[in-house]
Design a protein around this motif. Structure first.
Motif, PDB file in Angstrom:
ATOM      1  N   LYS A   1       0.866  -1.180   0.000  1.00 30.41           N
ATOM      2  CA  LYS A   1       0.000   0.000   0.000  1.00 30.41           C
ATOM      3  C   LYS A   1       0.899   1.225   0.000  1.00 30.41           C
ATOM      4  O   LYS A   1       1.699   1.427   0.910  1.00 30.41           O
ATOM      5  CB  LYS A   1      -0.901   0.026   1.245  1.00 30.41           C
TER       6      LYS A   1
ATOM      7  N   THR B   1       0.978   5.362  -0.284  1.00 28.59           N
ATOM      8  CA  THR B   1       0.110   6.530  -0.191  1.00 28.59           C
ATOM      9  C   THR B   1       0.314   7.461  -1.380  1.00 28.59           C
ATOM     10  O   THR B   1       1.425   7.608  -1.889  1.00 28.59           O
ATOM     11  CB  THR B   1       0.372   7.321   1.117  1.00 28.59           C
ATOM     12  N   ARG B   2      -0.768   8.043  -1.820  1.00 26.46           N
ATOM     13  CA  ARG B   2      -0.806   9.013  -2.914  1.00 26.46           C
ATOM     14  C   ARG B   2      -0.133   8.500  -4.187  1.00 26.46           C
ATOM     15  O   ARG B   2       0.542   9.224  -4.891  1.00 26.46           O
ATOM     16  CB  ARG B   2      -0.185  10.342  -2.478  1.00 26.46           C
ATOM     17  N   PHE B   3      -0.333   7.206  -4.456  1.00 26.27           N
ATOM     18  CA  PHE B   3       0.256   6.586  -5.641  1.00 26.27           C
ATOM     19  C   PHE B   3      -0.542   5.344  -5.973  1.00 26.27           C
ATOM     20  O   PHE B   3      -0.888   4.568  -5.097  1.00 26.27           O
ATOM     21  CB  PHE B   3       1.721   6.210  -5.357  1.00 26.27           C
ATOM     22  N   THR B   4      -0.840   5.152  -7.251  1.00 29.06           N
ATOM     23  CA  THR B   4      -1.551   3.956  -7.687  1.00 29.06           C
ATOM     24  C   THR B   4      -0.638   3.147  -8.597  1.00 29.06           C
ATOM     25  O   THR B   4      -0.417   3.518  -9.754  1.00 29.06           O
ATOM     26  CB  THR B   4      -2.838   4.330  -8.447  1.00 29.06           C
TER      27      THR B   4
END
Length: 154
Positions: A124, A126-129
């Motif tokens: 996981k 954060t602020r990234f896919t």
């Protein structure tokens, strides 16, 4: 690669070309089909030779441009390893393994490890896919390690 998988990639490529307002040429689809017949990594020279062997003549410029379009479209992955020419691979294949790279001779071995693949896919951030990943593990292959040990008298 089976015909069903090729048709799926062909449809994705067609959709990508339409979105980018790029021409749907016979050459582009012949190059994609040829790429689908490689079992793993390939470089531009191997692709060119395979097309020539199939009596399909295309310029190197067209090959380079098509490879860039396929990378941008997410259908293939570019591997820029330090000791070799640029290698390419179908993205669907690249996502199934990691690469063990000998930092001395440049040999590449593929490693399939379901646990590691699951762990990486489950990260996981954060602020990234994440869309896909390529994992490289650098070290010495057994041949280079053996030569080094013999050289050092161990």
């Amino acid at each position: 690669m089976d015909g069903k998988k090729y048709i799926e990639l062909q449809n994705l490529f067609t959709k990508y070309l339409a979105e980018k307002k790029l021409r749907k040429t016979e050459e582009r689809f012949a190059i994609l089909e040829c790429i689908c017949n490689f079992p793993g990594h390939f470089d531009m020279c191997q692709l060119y030779q395979k097309l020539e062997d199939a009596n399909f003549h295309v310029s190197r410029a067209t090959l380079y441009n098509t490879l860039e379009v396929l990378v941008d479209g997410g259908l293939i992955v570019r591997h820029q390893l330090p000791t070799q020419s640029v290698q390419y691979e179908l993205r669907s294949l690249a996502e199934t393994h990691m690469h063990l790279v000998c930092s001395k001779c440049g040999a590449i071995r593929e490693l399939k490890d379901a646990t590691l693949r699951r762990d990486v896919a489950g990260l996981k951030v954060t602020r990234f896919t994440p869309e896909y990943y390529a994992l490289y593990i650098y070290g010495l292959c057994s041949k280079c390690k053996y030569r080094l040990q013999r050289k050092n008298g161990k």
